[in-house]
Scaffold this motif. Sequence first.
Motif, mmCIF file in Angstrom:
data_model
loop_
_atom_site.group_PDB
_atom_site.id
_atom_site.type_symbol
_atom_site.label_atom_id
_atom_site.label_comp_id
_atom_site.label_asym_id
_atom_site.label_seq_id
_atom_site.Cartn_x
_atom_site.Cartn_y
_atom_site.Cartn_z
ATOM 1 N N ASP A 1 -2.642 11.766 -11.161
ATOM 2 C CA ASP A 1 -1.269 11.928 -11.521
ATOM 3 C C ASP A 1 -0.150 11.380 -10.956
ATOM 4 O O ASP A 1 0.470 10.662 -11.585
ATOM 5 N N ALA A 2 -0.205 11.438 -9.837
ATOM 6 C CA ALA A 2 0.964 10.810 -9.027
ATOM 7 C C ALA A 2 0.939 9.484 -9.049
ATOM 8 O O ALA A 2 1.970 8.612 -9.042
ATOM 9 N N CYS A 3 -0.413 8.811 -9.120
ATOM 10 C CA CYS A 3 -0.498 7.257 -9.062
ATOM 11 C C CYS A 3 -0.101 6.670 -10.392
ATOM 12 O O CYS A 3 0.423 5.740 -10.499
ATOM 13 N N GLN A 4 -0.203 7.693 -11.325
ATOM 14 C CA GLN A 4 0.331 7.320 -12.920
ATOM 15 C C GLN A 4 1.612 6.897 -12.833
ATOM 16 O O GLN A 4 2.332 6.008 -13.268
ATOM 17 N N GLY A 5 2.280 8.011 -12.152
ATOM 18 C CA GLY A 5 3.974 7.966 -12.165
ATOM 19 C C GLY A 5 4.343 6.779 -11.157
ATOM 20 O O GLY A 5 5.114 6.172 -11.387
ATOM 21 N N LEU A 6 3.667 6.663 -10.125
ATOM 22 C CA LEU A 6 4.109 5.486 -9.156
ATOM 23 C C LEU A 6 3.715 4.148 -9.858
ATOM 24 O O LEU A 6 4.693 3.264 -9.426
ATOM 25 N N LEU A 7 2.777 4.149 -10.686
ATOM 26 C CA LEU A 7 2.642 2.839 -11.280
ATOM 27 C C LEU A 7 3.809 2.645 -12.221
ATOM 28 O O LEU A 7 4.154 1.146 -12.140
ATOM 29 N N GLU A 8 4.449 3.376 -12.959
ATOM 30 C CA GLU A 8 5.584 3.150 -13.706
ATOM 31 C C GLU A 8 6.660 2.546 -12.661
ATOM 32 O O GLU A 8 7.277 1.594 -13.317
ATOM 33 N N VAL A 9 6.999 2.998 -11.587
ATOM 34 C CA VAL A 9 7.918 2.715 -10.898
ATOM 35 C C VAL A 9 7.709 1.165 -10.118
ATOM 36 O O VAL A 9 8.569 0.369 -10.234
ATOM 37 N N VAL A 10 6.461 1.053 -9.831
ATOM 38 C CA VAL A 10 6.107 -0.104 -9.328
ATOM 39 C C VAL A 10 6.007 -1.206 -10.445
ATOM 40 O O VAL A 10 6.542 -2.465 -10.054
ATOM 41 N N ARG A 11 5.458 -0.951 -11.564
ATOM 42 C CA ARG A 11 5.637 -1.838 -12.670
ATOM 43 C C ARG A 11 7.221 -2.527 -12.911
ATOM 44 O O ARG A 11 7.499 -3.571 -13.143
ATOM 45 N N LYS A 12 8.071 -1.409 -12.763
ATOM 46 C CA LYS A 12 9.486 -1.976 -13.051
ATOM 47 C C LYS A 12 9.978 -2.725 -12.025
ATOM 48 O O LYS A 12 10.640 -3.702 -12.222
ATOM 49 N N ARG A 13 9.591 -2.574 -10.651
ATOM 50 C CA ARG A 13 9.994 -3.275 -9.547
ATOM 51 C C ARG A 13 9.491 -4.444 -9.547
ATOM 52 O O ARG A 13 9.982 -5.521 -9.289
ATOM 53 N N SER B 1 -8.555 7.672 -0.823
ATOM 54 C CA SER B 1 -8.599 8.013 -2.142
ATOM 55 C C SER B 1 -7.442 7.613 -2.973
ATOM 56 O O SER B 1 -7.666 6.994 -4.176
ATOM 57 N N ALA B 2 -6.272 7.660 -2.598
ATOM 58 C CA ALA B 2 -5.096 7.175 -3.204
ATOM 59 C C ALA B 2 -5.119 5.765 -3.447
ATOM 60 O O ALA B 2 -4.704 5.180 -4.204
ATOM 61 N N GLU B 3 -5.562 5.221 -2.368
ATOM 62 C CA GLU B 3 -5.583 3.743 -2.085
ATOM 63 C C GLU B 3 -6.591 3.019 -3.027
ATOM 64 O O GLU B 3 -6.125 2.197 -3.969
ATOM 65 N N GLY B 4 -7.609 3.883 -3.370
ATOM 66 C CA GLY B 4 -8.584 3.519 -4.335
ATOM 67 C C GLY B 4 -7.978 3.573 -5.893
ATOM 68 O O GLY B 4 -8.293 2.738 -6.791
ATOM 69 N N VAL B 5 -7.623 4.711 -5.913
ATOM 70 C CA VAL B 5 -7.182 5.215 -7.481
ATOM 71 C C VAL B 5 -5.992 3.996 -7.797
ATOM 72 O O VAL B 5 -5.917 3.616 -8.870
#
Length: 154
Positions: free
Chosen positions: A135-147, A9-13
Amino acid sequence: MGNICRSPSAEGVFRRLVKDAGLSDVVRIESAATHAFHLGEPPDARAQAAARKRGYDIGECRARQVRPEDFREFDMILAMDWDNLSLLQQQSPKQYQHKLMLLMRFANEYEEATVPDPYYGGPEGFSKVLDYIEDACQGLLEVVRKRATQYQAA
């Protein structure tokens, strides 16, 4: 644990968020199990149904177990709960321990530390899991986008 509910589910999101952000060419996403319970199986039908209701297709995912090379190849290895994090810590070579984290560490809306296992419950559990994961994947995306931006600039 079995790579048929929470992690696909997390992979898909996250795959959808990364695609929408235009980062698919620089971000590799895979889910995996800490146990060998369901190897080769598709996600639980209830997880697929809940994901489909929100526009995610996780039907192509197949359960696999974490491999030793995963610790080297991936920048982050995210666990859904303390038990799985502990198992990953036991399996991971020391030099890669810094890559291990709980997914919910990236959540902004929910304060829970872990994503509950919906396997033995009803459909509402799968919906709640998606709430947490989104919710968590939205926050993770911000970190990944910066990296990814730093990586592309280098």
